[in-house]
Scaffold this motif. Structure first.
Motif, mmCIF file in Angstrom:
data_model
loop_
_atom_site.group_PDB
_atom_site.id
_atom_site.type_symbol
_atom_site.label_atom_id
_atom_site.label_comp_id
_atom_site.label_asym_id
_atom_site.label_seq_id
_atom_site.Cartn_x
_atom_site.Cartn_y
_atom_site.Cartn_z
ATOM 1 N N ASP A 268 0.702 -1.289 -0.051
ATOM 2 C CA ASP A 268 -0.079 0.092 0.063
ATOM 3 C C ASP A 268 0.885 1.346 0.035
ATOM 4 O OD1 ASP A 268 -2.522 -1.585 0.227
ATOM 5 O OD2 ASP A 268 -2.156 -1.727 2.399
ATOM 6 N N LEU A 269 2.137 1.320 0.518
ATOM 7 C CA LEU A 269 2.810 2.364 0.577
ATOM 8 C C LEU A 269 2.960 3.255 -0.592
ATOM 9 C CD1 LEU A 269 5.847 0.851 2.602
ATOM 10 C CD2 LEU A 269 3.639 1.851 3.539
ATOM 11 N N GLY A 270 3.118 2.756 -1.733
ATOM 12 C CA GLY A 270 3.288 3.481 -3.060
ATOM 13 C C GLY A 270 2.030 4.204 -3.409
ATOM 14 N N VAL A 271 0.929 3.929 -2.825
ATOM 15 C CA VAL A 271 -0.470 4.392 -3.163
ATOM 16 C C VAL A 271 -0.806 5.409 -2.403
ATOM 17 C CG1 VAL A 271 -2.940 3.935 -4.057
ATOM 18 C CG2 VAL A 271 -1.199 2.118 -4.188
ATOM 19 N N GLN A 272 -1.105 6.671 -2.854
ATOM 20 C CA GLN A 272 -1.216 7.994 -2.141
ATOM 21 C C GLN A 272 -2.742 8.297 -1.822
ATOM 22 O OE1 GLN A 272 0.842 9.592 -0.032
ATOM 23 N NE2 GLN A 272 2.873 8.754 -0.688
ATOM 24 N N PHE A 273 -3.472 7.890 -3.094
ATOM 25 C CA PHE A 273 -4.835 8.161 -2.842
ATOM 26 C C PHE A 273 -5.630 7.123 -3.466
ATOM 27 C CE2 PHE A 273 -2.044 11.711 -4.254
ATOM 28 C CZ PHE A 273 -2.280 12.680 -3.144
ATOM 29 N N LYS A 274 -6.838 7.096 -2.611
ATOM 30 C CA LYS A 274 -7.973 6.035 -3.001
ATOM 31 C C LYS A 274 -8.261 5.958 -4.578
ATOM 32 C CE LYS A 274 -11.782 3.745 -0.496
ATOM 33 N NZ LYS A 274 -12.561 3.702 0.458
ATOM 34 N N SER A 275 -8.100 7.202 -5.244
ATOM 35 C CA SER A 275 -8.544 7.222 -6.700
ATOM 36 C C SER A 275 -7.473 6.934 -7.518
ATOM 37 C CB SER A 275 -9.086 8.557 -7.007
ATOM 38 O OG SER A 275 -8.151 9.393 -6.540
ATOM 39 N N GLY A 276 -6.405 6.594 -6.774
ATOM 40 C CA GLY A 276 -4.873 6.179 -7.444
ATOM 41 C C GLY A 276 -4.062 7.360 -7.625
ATOM 42 N N ASN A 277 -2.814 7.116 -7.905
ATOM 43 C CA ASN A 277 -1.706 8.147 -7.822
ATOM 44 C C ASN A 277 -2.016 9.050 -9.145
ATOM 45 O OD1 ASN A 277 -0.631 6.851 -5.705
ATOM 46 N ND2 ASN A 277 0.871 5.959 -6.775
ATOM 47 N N ALA A 278 -1.400 10.084 -9.124
ATOM 48 C CA ALA A 278 -1.527 10.751 -10.399
ATOM 49 C C ALA A 278 -0.664 10.380 -11.570
ATOM 50 C CB ALA A 278 -1.041 12.231 -9.927
ATOM 51 N N THR A 279 -1.228 10.014 -12.579
ATOM 52 C CA THR A 279 -0.204 9.556 -14.040
ATOM 53 C C THR A 279 -0.388 10.461 -15.060
ATOM 54 O OG1 THR A 279 -2.588 8.821 -14.593
ATOM 55 C CG2 THR A 279 -1.076 7.269 -13.235
ATOM 56 N N PRO A 280 0.842 10.585 -15.509
ATOM 57 C CA PRO A 280 1.011 11.892 -16.656
ATOM 58 C C PRO A 280 0.123 11.307 -17.795
ATOM 59 C CG PRO A 280 2.784 10.000 -16.828
ATOM 60 C CD PRO A 280 1.863 9.728 -15.356
ATOM 61 N N GLU A 281 -0.487 12.613 -18.535
ATOM 62 C CA GLU A 281 -1.528 12.522 -19.241
ATOM 63 C C GLU A 281 -0.899 12.731 -20.908
ATOM 64 O OE1 GLU A 281 -4.374 15.786 -18.322
ATOM 65 O OE2 GLU A 281 -5.100 14.536 -16.587
ATOM 66 N N GLY A 282 -0.805 11.658 -21.512
ATOM 67 C CA GLY A 282 -0.176 11.646 -22.653
ATOM 68 C C GLY A 282 0.849 10.754 -23.239
ATOM 69 N N THR A 283 1.110 10.515 -24.436
ATOM 70 C CA THR A 283 1.981 9.524 -24.630
ATOM 71 C C THR A 283 3.612 9.925 -24.322
ATOM 72 O OG1 THR A 283 2.386 10.566 -27.058
ATOM 73 C CG2 THR A 283 0.612 8.904 -26.804
ATOM 74 N N ALA A 284 4.490 9.135 -24.637
ATOM 75 C CA ALA A 284 5.870 9.543 -24.268
ATOM 76 C C ALA A 284 6.410 10.617 -25.203
ATOM 77 C CB ALA A 284 6.806 8.294 -24.781
ATOM 78 N N ASP A 285 5.786 10.539 -26.742
ATOM 79 C CA ASP A 285 6.142 11.734 -27.350
ATOM 80 C C ASP A 285 5.677 13.083 -26.530
ATOM 81 O OD1 ASP A 285 7.813 10.390 -28.998
ATOM 82 O OD2 ASP A 285 6.044 9.859 -30.574
ATOM 83 N N GLU A 286 4.387 12.998 -26.327
ATOM 84 C CA GLU A 286 3.763 14.327 -25.713
ATOM 85 C C GLU A 286 4.312 14.775 -24.471
ATOM 86 O OE1 GLU A 286 -0.853 13.325 -27.649
ATOM 87 O OE2 GLU A 286 -0.135 12.376 -25.676
ATOM 88 N N LEU A 287 4.598 13.720 -23.703
ATOM 89 C CA LEU A 287 5.405 14.050 -22.426
ATOM 90 C C LEU A 287 6.718 14.781 -22.735
ATOM 91 C CD1 LEU A 287 4.951 10.920 -20.131
ATOM 92 C CD2 LEU A 287 3.674 13.267 -20.141
ATOM 93 N N VAL A 288 7.630 14.568 -23.809
ATOM 94 C CA VAL A 288 8.826 15.079 -24.090
ATOM 95 C C VAL A 288 8.479 16.456 -24.893
ATOM 96 C CG1 VAL A 288 10.648 14.941 -25.907
ATOM 97 C CG2 VAL A 288 9.967 12.791 -24.569
ATOM 98 N N GLU A 289 7.338 16.537 -25.267
ATOM 99 C CA GLU A 289 7.077 17.934 -26.018
ATOM 100 C C GLU A 289 6.676 18.945 -25.047
ATOM 101 O OE1 GLU A 289 6.222 21.123 -28.350
ATOM 102 O OE2 GLU A 289 7.414 19.479 -28.822
ATOM 103 N N ALA A 290 5.964 18.437 -23.886
ATOM 104 C CA ALA A 290 5.605 19.302 -22.818
ATOM 105 C C ALA A 290 6.773 19.629 -21.979
ATOM 106 C CB ALA A 290 4.774 18.485 -21.917
ATOM 107 N N ALA A 291 7.919 18.890 -22.075
ATOM 108 C CA ALA A 291 9.151 18.967 -21.292
ATOM 109 C C ALA A 291 9.583 19.912 -22.352
ATOM 110 C CB ALA A 291 10.088 17.800 -21.102
ATOM 111 N N ARG A 292 9.909 19.858 -23.569
ATOM 112 C CA ARG A 292 10.482 20.810 -24.309
ATOM 113 C C ARG A 292 9.773 22.318 -24.095
ATOM 114 N NH1 ARG A 292 10.192 23.989 -28.901
ATOM 115 N NH2 ARG A 292 8.102 23.160 -28.664
#
Length: 565
Positions: A268-292
């Protein structure tokens, strides 16, 4: 430049070592400062190029450990690197003895000379074969981890790929996923034990042949811990145990309440919220573009840096079969570029990589003016300041990665950083115990891990897993095998990074970015405490520094109504 097209050439080992030794003779024969500098530049170019070939092998081998060519080249470097380090000793002796020190300081920064003194103490002909053996054992561990193929719910996963399921919002799913994950370590426990047992004995023999009491004592030399000693670390450990552990326990109680549980099991230690942890929105390419976009808005320098990383194919991000675990950033002198390696798996860790490892890479990008390639990075604990601080500097842009989940991410990230401090100390303390008791059996080591785990991480309840209760958790921590004693560095850096967190996100200090940039550019030209002073920060070993940090973090976490996240 396209990194995928950069050629690799195995160097002629004997020729390289002969040239290094010739450099030593030429430096000793130098008649003036100009002649000494000419030799230093020649040897530096040689070593930078040789180091770069080694890095090409490491990168391509870790990207696919099944590639036969680079597996063979990795074995070559495991054999050659200790030989080269030994050949360098004569050259380093000549550098330190040179009457033209002032002229050589135009090529070599101050820490280079300090590292030279340490390298002379840790590299001698009589330990080369043992160093080669230690390297081979490290590669064996890497391959064992990379070989994992976990069958779960009709699909096959690597250790990295099953990560999201281990923190699934559904408790039954995450328990089953953790059973599969830890089942791999339990099934291969004898192999992990054998590899580590041989490592401990080999490293102990190295230390004793070099005149050290044990490998723990030797670690302060080979890790280049210039500004602090074992007594300061022991005090620091005590501070974390007595001040941070209680804060973590208070946060764990809040976490259990959020999850609607009476108590937290280990899964349970890695789960912070009952609705689930925050997860990034988008594909790997979209995350890289957001980082750019983020790095362009952060500053012109960081924008140019990230464009270079993308355009030159210097990002290797997706988890896949045969790929080594974890993530890292390195700097390749021959192409004057950093490289980032990661294992994206759809969790918030993917964003952490784009901030943490990019923090490392950006620092080296700014510090590439430093001639010796091994001085572009500062010492280990100082290097981690830039990566961990960048995670906090990036907070204002997290909306681009997490959308409406951003408050959940920031809360969990700040709590995770707090939780990490005791764990980081645990890993360091465990290694100190192991190497000061090198005759311990594998069973004794596991018992000691569990004893220390109860001291630093009393929140871990393993009543559902006999293997973890016996003490096998540490087998998944690659640093213990591959980079011994490289771990307390993260905690030291975390305490300093928290100061940047406060300056950027609480105080909105307009001078914080310039201080970060000034430190990054200085890189390995300064020692840890010199860099901290350059950035107008407090030493983590200073009385009260930890108290101030913890007060600020606790206040921030307490100000959030976590029940609404």
């Amino acid at each position: 430049m396209n990194f995928n097209e950069v050629p690799y050439t195995r160097p002629d080992a004997e020729a390289v070592m002969a040239q290094v030794r010739q450099g030593a003779a030429d430096l000793q024969a130098a008649k003036d400062g100009d002649a000494a500098v000419a030799v230093a530049n020649r040897v530096t170019d040689l070593l930078n190029d040789t180091m770069s070939q080694s890095m090409y092998t490491e990168i391509r081998h870790t990207v696919d450990t099944r590639d036969a060519f680079y597996a063979q080249e990795n074995e070559f470097w495991n054999e050659f690197q200790p030989q080269l380090a030994n050949a360098e000793v004569d050259y380093l002796k000549a550098v330190l003895a040179s009457p033209f020190r002032e002229a050589l300081e135009t090529v070599y920064p101050k820490p280079y000379f300090l590292k030279a003194e340490d390298q002379m103490k840790t590299n001698k002909p009589e330990v080369v074969a043992l160093q080669q053996k230690a390297n081979a054992l490290s590669s064996e561990y890497t391959k064992l981890i990379a070989s994992a193929q976990l069958d779960f719910n009709g699909q096959t996963y690597t250790l990295a790929q099953i990560g999201p399921l281990r923190d699934d919002a559904d408790r039954a799913t995450r328990k089953a996923a953790n059973d599969a994950y830890w089942g791999f370590f339990a099934a291969h426990e004898a192999e992990f034990d054998r590899i580590y047992d041989e490592m401990v004995k080999t490293r102990t023999e190295i230390a004793r042949k070099l005149g050290f009491k044990d490998f723990a004592e030797m670690s302060y030399v080979f890790m280049d811990r210039f500004d602090y000693d074992e007594d300061m670390v022991a005090t620091y450990r005590h501070e974390v145990q007595t001040k941070v552990v209680p804060l973590v326990q208070a946060q764990r109680a809040k976490q259990a309440k959020r999850l609607g549980l009476d108590h937290l099991a280990y899964y349970d230690l890695g789960v912070q919220f009952k609705s689930g942890n925050a997860t990034p929105e988008g594909t790997a390419d979209e995350l890289v573009e957001a980082a750019r976009q983020m790095y362009h808005e952060m500053s012109p320098e960081s924008g140019a840096f990230f464009d270079h990383m993308v355009q030159s194919n210097l990002l290797e991000l997706l988890a896949k079969p045969g790929k080594a675990s974890g993530g890292y950033a390195t700097f390749i002198p021959a192409i004057e570029s950093p490289f980032i390696f990661a294992n994206f798996n759809g969790t918030s860790d993917d964003v952490d990589v784009l901030t943490h490892e990019a923090g490392h890479a950006f620092q080296t990008y700014l510090a590439q003016w430093i001639r010796p390639g091994d001085c572009v990075f500062p010492t280990f604990e100082a290097a981690e300041i830039f990566s961990m601080s960048m995670e906090f500097i990036a907070y204002p842009w997290m909306q681009s990665f997490f959308g409406t989940q951003t408050p959940k991410y920031k809360y969990a990230h700040l709590q995770a950083a707090l939780e990490f401090l005791p764990y980081g100390i645990l890993v360091d303390h465990f290694q100190h115990q192991v190497y000061t008791h090198p005759d311990w059996t594998p069973a004794a080591r596991k018992a000691e891990w569990r004893r220390l785990e109860k001291l630093y991480n009393p929140d871990k309840d393993f009543s559902d897993n006999a293997d973890l209760e016996r003490g096998i958790w540490w087998m998944r921590q690659g640093h213990i095998f591959e980079a011994p004693f490289y771990y307390i560095d993260y905690t030291i850096a975390q305490v300093v990074a928290y100061q940047f967190w406060k300056r950027f996100n609480v105080d909105h200090d307009e001078t914080a970015w310039q201080d970060y940039m000034t430190m990054a550019k200085a890189g390995g030209s300064k020692t840890l405490l010199e860099l901290i002073a350059l950035g107008h920060l407090r030493s983590p070993f200073e009385a009260g520094a930890l108290d101030d940090t913890l007060t600020a973090v606790k206040a921030q976490l307490d100000s959030v109504d976590d029940s609404q996240l």
